[in-house]
Every structure is written in C-alpha cells, then in structure tokens.
Write an enzyme that holds these catalytic residues in place. Structure first.
Site, PDB file in Angstrom:
ATOM      1  N   HIS A 149       1.083  -0.847  -0.243  1.00 58.35           N
ATOM      2  CA  HIS A 149      -0.117   0.337   0.194  1.00 58.35           C
ATOM      3  C   HIS A 149       0.903   1.627   0.078  1.00 58.35           C
ATOM      4  O   HIS A 149       0.336   3.153  -0.796  1.00 58.35           O
ATOM      5  CB  HIS A 149      -0.774   0.171   1.432  1.00 58.35           C
ATOM      6  CG  HIS A 149       0.056   0.103   2.583  1.00 58.35           C
ATOM      7  ND1 HIS A 149       0.523  -1.165   2.687  1.00 58.35           N
ATOM      8  CD2 HIS A 149       0.073   0.640   2.892  1.00 58.35           C
ATOM      9  CE1 HIS A 149       1.218  -1.227   4.088  1.00 58.35           C
ATOM     10  NE2 HIS A 149       0.941   0.228   4.418  1.00 58.35           N
TER      11      HIS A 149
ATOM     12  N   LYS B 192       9.244  -9.995   5.410  1.00 57.27           N
ATOM     13  CA  LYS B 192      10.207 -10.211   5.731  1.00 57.27           C
ATOM     14  C   LYS B 192      11.356 -11.955   5.284  1.00 57.27           C
ATOM     15  O   LYS B 192      10.989 -12.234   3.502  1.00 57.27           O
ATOM     16  CB  LYS B 192       9.899 -10.605   7.334  1.00 57.27           C
ATOM     17  CG  LYS B 192      10.827 -11.360   7.995  1.00 57.27           C
ATOM     18  CD  LYS B 192      11.141 -10.141   8.654  1.00 57.27           C
ATOM     19  CE  LYS B 192      11.990 -10.202  10.230  1.00 57.27           C
ATOM     20  NZ  LYS B 192      11.324  -8.689  11.323  1.00 57.27           N
TER      21      LYS B 192
ATOM     22  N   SER C 155      15.439   1.980  11.360  1.00 53.71           N
ATOM     23  CA  SER C 155      16.147   2.157  10.590  1.00 53.71           C
ATOM     24  C   SER C 155      15.454   2.955   9.276  1.00 53.71           C
ATOM     25  O   SER C 155      16.497   3.397   8.281  1.00 53.71           O
ATOM     26  CB  SER C 155      15.136   0.852   9.562  1.00 53.71           C
ATOM     27  OG  SER C 155      16.047  -0.408  10.254  1.00 53.71           O
TER      28      SER C 155
ATOM     29  N   LYS D  98       9.398  -3.275   4.433  1.00 55.90           N
ATOM     30  CA  LYS D  98      10.798  -2.927   5.051  1.00 55.90           C
ATOM     31  C   LYS D  98      10.691  -4.306   5.653  1.00 55.90           C
ATOM     32  O   LYS D  98       9.364  -4.447   6.574  1.00 55.90           O
ATOM     33  CB  LYS D  98      10.510  -1.704   5.544  1.00 55.90           C
ATOM     34  CG  LYS D  98      11.528  -1.723   6.449  1.00 55.90           C
ATOM     35  CD  LYS D  98      13.146  -0.748   6.190  1.00 55.90           C
ATOM     36  CE  LYS D  98      14.297  -0.478   6.846  1.00 55.90           C
ATOM     37  NZ  LYS D  98      15.205  -1.998   7.411  1.00 55.90           N
TER      38      LYS D  98
ATOM     39  N   LYS E 242       3.672  -3.223  12.399  1.00 58.85           N
ATOM     40  CA  LYS E 242       4.123  -2.556  13.070  1.00 58.85           C
ATOM     41  C   LYS E 242       5.231  -1.074  12.455  1.00 58.85           C
ATOM     42  O   LYS E 242       4.560   0.177  13.313  1.00 58.85           O
ATOM     43  CB  LYS E 242       5.255  -3.201  13.186  1.00 58.85           C
ATOM     44  CG  LYS E 242       6.866  -2.972  13.866  1.00 58.85           C
ATOM     45  CD  LYS E 242       7.607  -3.832  13.931  1.00 58.85           C
ATOM     46  CE  LYS E 242       8.266  -4.846  14.507  1.00 58.85           C
ATOM     47  NZ  LYS E 242       9.548  -6.126  14.305  1.00 58.85           N
TER      48      LYS E 242
HETATM   49  N1  GLU Z   1      14.788  -6.957  11.431  1.00 58.54           N
HETATM   50  C1  GLU Z   1      13.744  -5.760  12.921  1.00 58.54           C
HETATM   51  C2  GLU Z   1      11.906  -6.003  13.325  1.00 58.54           C
HETATM   52  O1  GLU Z   1      12.269  -6.975  13.331  1.00 58.54           O
HETATM   53  C3  GLU Z   1      14.149  -4.871  12.465  1.00 58.54           C
HETATM   54  C4  GLU Z   1      13.224  -4.437  11.199  1.00 58.54           C
HETATM   55  C5  GLU Z   1      13.868  -3.382  10.116  1.00 58.54           C
HETATM   56  O2  GLU Z   1      15.060  -2.665  10.719  1.00 58.54           O
HETATM   57  O3  GLU Z   1      13.377  -3.072   8.977  1.00 58.54           O
HETATM   58  O4  GLU Z   1      11.736  -5.425  13.774  1.00 58.54           O
END
Ligand code: GLU
Length: 471
Positions: free
Chosen positions: A66, A107, A364, A71, A95
């Site tokens: 969207h 992911k 990030s 990320k 998140k």
């Molecule tokens: N792996 C981390 C998480 O689960 C960071 C993800 C990121 O910074 O893109 O939130």
C-alpha cells in the site's frame, strides 16, 4: 518453525488480525486484502564452498504494497521456513503502520546456521543471496529494504549494500537498499541499540500512564521493579542494560539457551553479557542460582516479563501460570493466540510486539532518510544551534550579573548531534504510538486489550490509505 504449538505463528497473527478487524467498520473484503501476503518467493541457489556446490534455500515475502518500499529484516536460522517468514512480514506491515513509519511489510530468511560457516563463506553466501533478491525484484531503496534480524548483523548488511551497489553502479541512492549498516558504511548512530532502546522508551511511557499502571496492579516508576528477561541477544541485552542502568529496574532473572540465572537482588547485565560472550553460556555466573530448565523461569513472580528471543514461547501450557503483572513483548510473536486469550482473561497487561519492538524499524527509517538525503543528521544545524545557545547564555549571565553553573552551560551548549537526534526521534515515536494504541483501546468498546487495539490502529491506518487510493 520448530515449535510444536497447535496454532502456527502465522495462524496466530491472522487470528489476532481477524479479532481486530471485527471491531472496525471496513468496506467489504478490505480486511482480507490487507491480511493477505502479496508475494512470497522461495529461492534456491548454489554456492561453491569447500570444493563442492552447496544449495541454500531462502525466502523473501512482501506482505503489503500500500506504500513502498516494503521493509523488514532478514533472518539466518536453521529452522527458518516460509510460514514463519510470512508471519513476520505481516507483523512488519502492522508494526510500521502503528509507529507511522511509511513502509509496507516484508521479511526474509535463509535456512542456515551461520555458526557452521567462516566469515568468508558467509560473505560469499550473502552476496549470492543478494543477487537472487535483486534479480527477483525483492531489493532496492524504493522497493524493498532489508535489515538485520536473528542471526544477521551489520557486517552482512554492508555486504548486501556493497553487492547491490555493484549491480546498480549508477543508483545514487543504492546505500538505502538495506539498513542496519555500520556507521562508516552509510549506517546511522544508534541503530544497533534501537530495538532495546525502543522497549525502554515504551515501558517508560507505560509508567507515565497512571490508568495503565493501575490496570496492571503496579505503581510508581521503573525504579526497583523486578524484571525477568528471556534472551540476551541484541534486543534483550540492550533492553535489560538500559532498564537496569538508566531506570534502576532489577533484572532478577535472565533466561538463555543453556538455562537461567536468578538473583532476587538484581543481576549486573553488562557483566552477565561479558560472561556469556566468554563462556558461551550463563551457567556458572557468580552470585546467581542456575536453573537448567530455563523455560520454567518464565512463570516465576516478577513485575515485568520480557520475552526477547523466539516466537511461540508463551503457550496455553504456561500462560495459566505466568506470575508477571506486565508482559512486555520485545520478541516478535512470543505469545500464541490461545495464550493471548488466557492472559487477557487473567488480566495480565500485555504491551504487544508490533508496538514495543518497533524501535528497530523506526531507526532503520532514520538511516534510510540519511541515505536518501546524503547528509549526516545535525550537520547543517549543530553549530548554528550552539551559537544561538551561546547568545542566550550570554544574555542571561548579563541580566543576572553572574556566571551560570559550568555543567548546566555545557548541557545547554550542546547542539544536536546524530545520536541525540536519533534517540529523540525514537522516544517521540514510542510515546506518540503508545498513546495512539491506548486511545484506540479506550475509545472502541469492541476492543478489550492492547494487542487488539494495536492491530486495529494499524488496520485503520492502512484502510485509510486504500480508501484514498480508490476514491
Ligand atoms: N528485524 C527488525 C524487526 O523485526 C527490524 C526491521 C527493519 O529495521 O527493517 O523489526
């Protein structure tokens, strides 16, 4: 995943989603659209190692689009599988929406035990994985931006950035194809500590809310509160260290792979971590009782329990026996759906993962902004701000007819540098989002707990984006 839970991680995430979606009025079919994972790719690639070819299996899921880029971290783990990647990608979508970070969720994982390979081999494997991700449209500063997760860290992120730059030499924003890089290679100060720092800031905000404290059966501040932490990896270590050293909390037990160590008067986190590094275990740490069955300690009495390791560790078996007042989820998905229902009935106050561990992706985001703007935070305004403060101090001293305290002067004089700006941005994010989740909970009679509120908040925000796209 290697867990034996009745409900899989992905099912748990989807069930939580459905529960929250029911509390909202959404156009028909939209909840299904938001919940569905848009794309998942399984990659198998050969790498020449030790005189022969070894085939590796990796995945990258783009849960939503969207908004772009998508990320989320890349995990290196021997038990990784596609379903786990999908569940984690979905959590990334929710998140990012909760903390107002303008990303969709993604992911990735590689089925590998990094400990079985040398650094050179890991570099070779990671560069090959990067080529696969790039070839299939799962990598790019405006498309899909990985980051560290379990089993990966700064060094791997710089290999990914470097390989991507080689593949796209004219892309001026190439460094923004991945976050969690070392500071000297396009990273940002404070990224390593970010998830643990976010847990600290989230807990501080909980303690600023008297209504929530009362609901949890607590009072006062973090000072002297007893904490049990599971996992002394990057997230657990930083969270425990900051809570102990800066907020005066007592870390009464640390659960690690080989067992748990307990000391009712509090464990020194930095020393435990150094001991663990040296001995590869916590057993034998001086001035602590050792319990080989670490999972047992999850049900010991404490004010705050912080699972900071794996998913699915709080299940319908141990949930009825938990004796914490607050469950602060630093790991992704530590509680199964069944356990969540039990804990809600038992009125254990849960600060959910999708909010509490969002510090990593928030910082990030700052790193990515730094990469796209090609300038270090504070470079333009630091000396200017210092000069302004200097003038104010001079005026004050002249008006008062005396010099100000030297310490206070130094503090006032410090212009914004990168680490301070990153921490301030993270603090602001964690405070604001805490209260957004809280309001979502209190203002919707159909919502009975914070996890449902967090999911509902993110679904609402994503639904609004869809609404404006299809006006
Ligand atoms: N792996 C981390 C998480 O689960 C960071 C993800 C990121 O910074 O893109 O939130």
């Amino acid at each position: 995943m290697h867990s034996t839970n009745k409900t899989s991680f992905l099912e748990s995430v989807d069930l939580c989603f459905n529960r929250a979606a029911k509390a909202l009025e959404l156009p028909k079919g939209l909840a299904h659209q938001i919940r569905t994972c848009n794309a998942i790719c399984e990659m198998k690639f050969g790498v020449e190692l030790r005189g022969s070819y070894e085939i590796f299996t990796g995945w990258r899921a783009t849960h939503s689009e969207h908004i772009l880029p998508a990320k989320g971290g890349i995990r290196y783990a021997p038990f990784a599988d596609q379903q786990e990647v999908e569940a984690l990608a979905a959590l990334m979508t929710y998140k990012c929406a909760i903390v107002n970070v303008p990303y969709a969720g993604s992911k990735g994982a590689l089925k590998i035990n990094p400990k079985d390979y040398t650094i050179d081999e890991l570099e070779h494997i990671t560069r090959r994985f990067t080529q696969e991700l790039d070839k299939r449209g799962f990598l790019g500063p405006g498309l899909n931006v990985p980051a560290p997760d379990m089993g990966t860290g700064q060094r791997m992120m710089s290999w990914i950035a470097d390989e991507y730059q080689r593949l796209h030499p004219s892309d001026i924003n190439a460094k923004g194809c991945v976050t969690g890089k070392p500071v000297h290679f396009g990273g940002v100060e404070g990224r390593i500590e970010a998830t643990g720092r976010g847990v600290q800031y989230g807990l501080r905000e909980f303690f600023r809310n008297p209504g929530d404290l009362k609901e949890a059966g607590l009072e006062g501040s973090l000072q002297g509160k007893s904490i049990i932490i599971q996992g002394l990896g990057n997230v657990g270590y930083h969270a425990a260290k900051f809570l102990e050293e800066e907020d005066g909390a007592k870390i009464i037990a640390i659960i690690e792979r080989d067992g748990a160590i307990i000391n009712k008067s509090g464990l020194p986190v930095e020393e435990v971590s150094a001991y663990k590094q040296e001995n590869r275990k916590v057993e034998g740490f001086p001035d602590a009782t050792f319990e080989p069955d670490g999972a047992k300690i999850l049900t010991h009495p404490c004010d705050i329990l912080i699972p900071a390791a794996m998913e699915g560790v709080i299940t319908e078996e141990n949930a009825p026996h938990l004796q914490c007042k607050v469950l602060a989820e630093a790991a992704n998905g530590p509680v199964t759906y069944e356990a969540d229902q039990i804990l809600n009935q038992r009125n254990i106050f849960i600060i959910p993962d999708a909010y509490l561990n969002a510090g990593g992706v928030t910082v990030s985001y700052f790193e990515w902004l730094k990469n796209l703007s090609h300038v270090k935070f504070g470079r333009m305004d630091r000396r200017f701000a210092e000069a302004q403060s200097q003038k104010i101090i001079e005026l004050m001293e002249r008006a008062l007819g005396k010099n100000l305290d030297q310490n206070a002067k130094e503090q006032l004089l410090e212009g914004p540098n990168e680490i301070n700006l990153v921490r301030s941005g993270l603090d602001d994010t964690m405070r604001e989002s805490y209260n957004e989740v809280r309001e979502q909970h209190l203002n919707n009679p159909m919502i009975n707990d914070r996890r449902t509120a967090a999911y509902a908040l993110s679904i609402r925000k994503i639904a609004d984006i869809y609404d404006s796209m299809y006006l």
